[in-house]
Design a protein around this motif. Sequence first.
Motif, PDB file in Angstrom:
ATOM      1  N   GLU A 132      -7.769  -6.884 -52.085  1.00 24.57           N
ATOM      2  CA  GLU A 132      -8.728  -6.365 -51.109  1.00 24.57           C
ATOM      3  C   GLU A 132      -8.469  -4.910 -50.713  1.00 24.57           C
ATOM      4  OE1 GLU A 132      -9.935  -9.171 -47.897  1.00 24.57           O
ATOM      5  OE2 GLU A 132      -8.348 -10.410 -48.770  1.00 24.57           O
ATOM      6  N   LEU A 133      -7.337  -4.360 -51.123  1.00 24.05           N
ATOM      7  CA  LEU A 133      -6.962  -3.011 -50.706  1.00 24.05           C
ATOM      8  C   LEU A 133      -6.895  -2.079 -51.910  1.00 24.05           C
ATOM      9  CD1 LEU A 133      -4.043  -3.890 -48.268  1.00 24.05           C
ATOM     10  CD2 LEU A 133      -6.474  -3.568 -47.725  1.00 24.05           C
ATOM     11  N   ASP A 134      -7.095  -0.813 -51.660  1.00 23.10           N
ATOM     12  CA  ASP A 134      -6.952   0.197 -52.702  1.00 23.10           C
ATOM     13  C   ASP A 134      -5.488   0.576 -52.838  1.00 23.10           C
ATOM     14  OD1 ASP A 134      -9.736   0.311 -53.062  1.00 23.10           O
ATOM     15  OD2 ASP A 134      -9.947   1.799 -51.464  1.00 23.10           O
ATOM     16  N   GLY A 135      -5.052   0.807 -54.057  1.00 24.72           N
ATOM     17  CA  GLY A 135      -3.725   1.338 -54.286  1.00 24.72           C
ATOM     18  C   GLY A 135      -2.674   0.299 -54.612  1.00 24.72           C
ATOM     19  N   THR A 136      -1.513   0.830 -54.932  1.00 24.42           N
ATOM     20  CA  THR A 136      -0.331   0.044 -55.262  1.00 24.42           C
ATOM     21  C   THR A 136       0.762   0.425 -54.282  1.00 24.42           C
ATOM     22  OG1 THR A 136      -0.947   0.033 -57.604  1.00 24.42           O
ATOM     23  CG2 THR A 136       1.346  -0.465 -57.097  1.00 24.42           C
ATOM     24  N   PHE A 137       1.555  -0.550 -53.896  1.00 28.61           N
ATOM     25  CA  PHE A 137       2.625  -0.343 -52.926  1.00 28.61           C
ATOM     26  C   PHE A 137       3.951  -0.757 -53.550  1.00 28.61           C
ATOM     27  CE2 PHE A 137      -1.288  -1.184 -50.725  1.00 28.61           C
ATOM     28  CZ  PHE A 137      -1.325  -0.217 -49.739  1.00 28.61           C
ATOM     29  N   LEU A 138       5.016  -0.175 -53.039  1.00 30.39           N
ATOM     30  CA  LEU A 138       6.367  -0.580 -53.419  1.00 30.39           C
ATOM     31  C   LEU A 138       7.113  -0.929 -52.147  1.00 30.39           C
ATOM     32  CD1 LEU A 138       8.623  -0.949 -55.522  1.00 30.39           C
ATOM     33  CD2 LEU A 138       9.215   1.464 -55.160  1.00 30.39           C
ATOM     34  N   GLU A 139       7.625  -2.150 -52.104  1.00 29.97           N
ATOM     35  CA  GLU A 139       8.485  -2.590 -51.011  1.00 29.97           C
ATOM     36  C   GLU A 139       9.900  -2.644 -51.566  1.00 29.97           C
ATOM     37  OE1 GLU A 139       7.143  -6.460 -49.890  1.00 29.97           O
ATOM     38  OE2 GLU A 139       5.072  -5.802 -49.664  1.00 29.97           O
ATOM     39  N   LEU A 140      10.846  -2.099 -50.835  1.00 29.45           N
ATOM     40  CA  LEU A 140      12.253  -2.181 -51.233  1.00 29.45           C
ATOM     41  C   LEU A 140      13.031  -2.663 -50.031  1.00 29.45           C
ATOM     42  CD1 LEU A 140      14.365  -1.743 -53.459  1.00 29.45           C
ATOM     43  CD2 LEU A 140      14.677   0.571 -52.571  1.00 29.45           C
ATOM     44  N   ASP A 169       5.590   9.345 -48.780  1.00 33.40           N
ATOM     45  CA  ASP A 169       4.889   8.200 -49.360  1.00 33.40           C
ATOM     46  C   ASP A 169       5.057   6.934 -48.527  1.00 33.40           C
ATOM     47  OD1 ASP A 169       4.134   9.727 -51.618  1.00 33.40           O
ATOM     48  OD2 ASP A 169       6.056   9.295 -52.591  1.00 33.40           O
ATOM     49  N   LEU A 170       6.013   6.943 -47.589  1.00 31.02           N
ATOM     50  CA  LEU A 170       6.296   5.748 -46.794  1.00 31.02           C
ATOM     51  C   LEU A 170       5.139   5.423 -45.864  1.00 31.02           C
ATOM     52  CD1 LEU A 170      10.044   6.341 -45.838  1.00 31.02           C
ATOM     53  CD2 LEU A 170       9.126   4.961 -47.713  1.00 31.02           C
ATOM     54  N   THR A 171       4.937   4.139 -45.648  1.00 32.80           N
ATOM     55  CA  THR A 171       3.903   3.678 -44.730  1.00 32.80           C
ATOM     56  C   THR A 171       4.440   2.500 -43.933  1.00 32.80           C
ATOM     57  OG1 THR A 171       1.654   2.814 -44.488  1.00 32.80           O
ATOM     58  CG2 THR A 171       2.844   2.175 -46.484  1.00 32.80           C
ATOM     59  N   ARG A 172       4.034   2.421 -42.676  1.00 27.82           N
ATOM     60  CA  ARG A 172       4.384   1.268 -41.835  1.00 27.82           C
ATOM     61  C   ARG A 172       3.183   0.376 -41.641  1.00 27.82           C
ATOM     62  NH1 ARG A 172       6.237   2.746 -36.609  1.00 27.82           N
ATOM     63  NH2 ARG A 172       6.227   0.521 -36.317  1.00 27.82           N
ATOM     64  N   GLU A 173       2.055   0.727 -42.269  1.00 26.25           N
ATOM     65  CA  GLU A 173       0.865  -0.099 -42.133  1.00 26.25           C
ATOM     66  C   GLU A 173       1.137  -1.493 -42.688  1.00 26.25           C
ATOM     67  OE1 GLU A 173      -3.904   0.182 -42.802  1.00 26.25           O
ATOM     68  OE2 GLU A 173      -2.648   0.955 -44.416  1.00 26.25           O
ATOM     69  N   LEU A 174       0.771  -2.485 -41.914  1.00 22.95           N
ATOM     70  CA  LEU A 174       0.956  -3.869 -42.321  1.00 22.95           C
ATOM     71  C   LEU A 174      -0.217  -4.310 -43.195  1.00 22.95           C
ATOM     72  CD1 LEU A 174       2.057  -5.352 -38.872  1.00 22.95           C
ATOM     73  CD2 LEU A 174       3.535  -4.658 -40.779  1.00 22.95           C
ATOM     74  N   TYR A 175       0.073  -5.127 -44.205  1.00 25.38           N
ATOM     75  CA  TYR A 175      -1.004  -5.665 -45.030  1.00 25.38           C
ATOM     76  C   TYR A 175      -2.001  -6.437 -44.167  1.00 25.38           C
ATOM     77  CZ  TYR A 175       2.142  -4.663 -48.954  1.00 25.38           C
ATOM     78  OH  TYR A 175       2.968  -4.053 -49.864  1.00 25.38           O
ATOM     79  N   THR A 176      -1.496  -7.168 -43.186  1.00 28.19           N
ATOM     80  CA  THR A 176      -2.384  -7.951 -42.327  1.00 28.19           C
ATOM     81  C   THR A 176      -3.395  -7.039 -41.632  1.00 28.19           C
ATOM     82  OG1 THR A 176      -0.675  -7.878 -40.606  1.00 28.19           O
ATOM     83  CG2 THR A 176      -0.818  -9.894 -41.935  1.00 28.19           C
ATOM     84  N   ASP A 177      -2.927  -5.907 -41.104  1.00 26.79           N
ATOM     85  CA  ASP A 177      -3.823  -4.974 -40.416  1.00 26.79           C
ATOM     86  C   ASP A 177      -4.812  -4.341 -41.397  1.00 26.79           C
ATOM     87  OD1 ASP A 177      -2.488  -5.527 -38.055  1.00 26.79           O
ATOM     88  OD2 ASP A 177      -1.289  -3.673 -38.105  1.00 26.79           O
ATOM     89  N   ALA A 178      -4.326  -3.961 -42.572  1.00 28.17           N
ATOM     90  CA  ALA A 178      -5.192  -3.316 -43.559  1.00 28.17           C
ATOM     91  C   ALA A 178      -6.259  -4.278 -44.076  1.00 28.17           C
ATOM     92  CB  ALA A 178      -4.346  -2.776 -44.714  1.00 28.17           C
ATOM     93  N   VAL A 179      -5.890  -5.521 -44.310  1.00 29.87           N
ATOM     94  CA  VAL A 179      -6.869  -6.504 -44.786  1.00 29.87           C
ATOM     95  C   VAL A 179      -7.882  -6.787 -43.683  1.00 29.87           C
ATOM     96  CG1 VAL A 179      -7.173  -8.916 -45.498  1.00 29.87           C
ATOM     97  CG2 VAL A 179      -5.369  -7.522 -46.552  1.00 29.87           C
TER      98      VAL A 179
END
Length: 185
Positions: A132-140, A169-179
């Motif tokens: 549902e979201l644009d882009g690719t994310f990396l979680e480490l 490039d870091l983001t604190r946006e939560l997937y829940t909020d973005a969706v």
Amino acid sequence: MIEAELKARVHAPEETLRQLDALGNGRAEVYRDTYYDTPDGALEARDEELRVRTVHGADDTRTVLTYKGARVDEASGSKPEHETRVEDAEAVHAMLRSLGYVPAIAFEKRCRNYDFKARGRQMLATLVRVPELDGTFLELETIAEEEGLAAALDDVRAVLAELGISDGDLTRELYTDAVRARRAG
């Protein structure tokens, strides 16, 4: 235990994938996440999360119940985490609903996970696409005691830098909020 985690937007996913593949074998998995809350949103108001995640992999399907406490580090969003594997996903969903929790949001994440050791720590890198979201994310992430969180996050930042991920490039946006925002229009 604290999940010392940073998330970034990835601008060159193919290059990041190549670098992660050099660290070891990745495993493709699809996460189906359902986040629960009280009807009045009390968990979210306290910055807590209650999640049921079913992970579909090439060799198995497993479900985990996770509780995340409020952030202990504002800059990274790192939280204490308690997680346990459950045998019967439908029973856990039914129990949570019977206890008065309601599904707040559910969505899918398509992931490629890499377990490796770096800087003396066990790390998990997850390359993520949320349809549902644009882009690719990396979680480490790595696990740390609260008193060692700053050092753990420094190690996570250093590994991200080695992978070509900058602080910008870091983001604190939560997937829940973005969706939620995407679904709202």
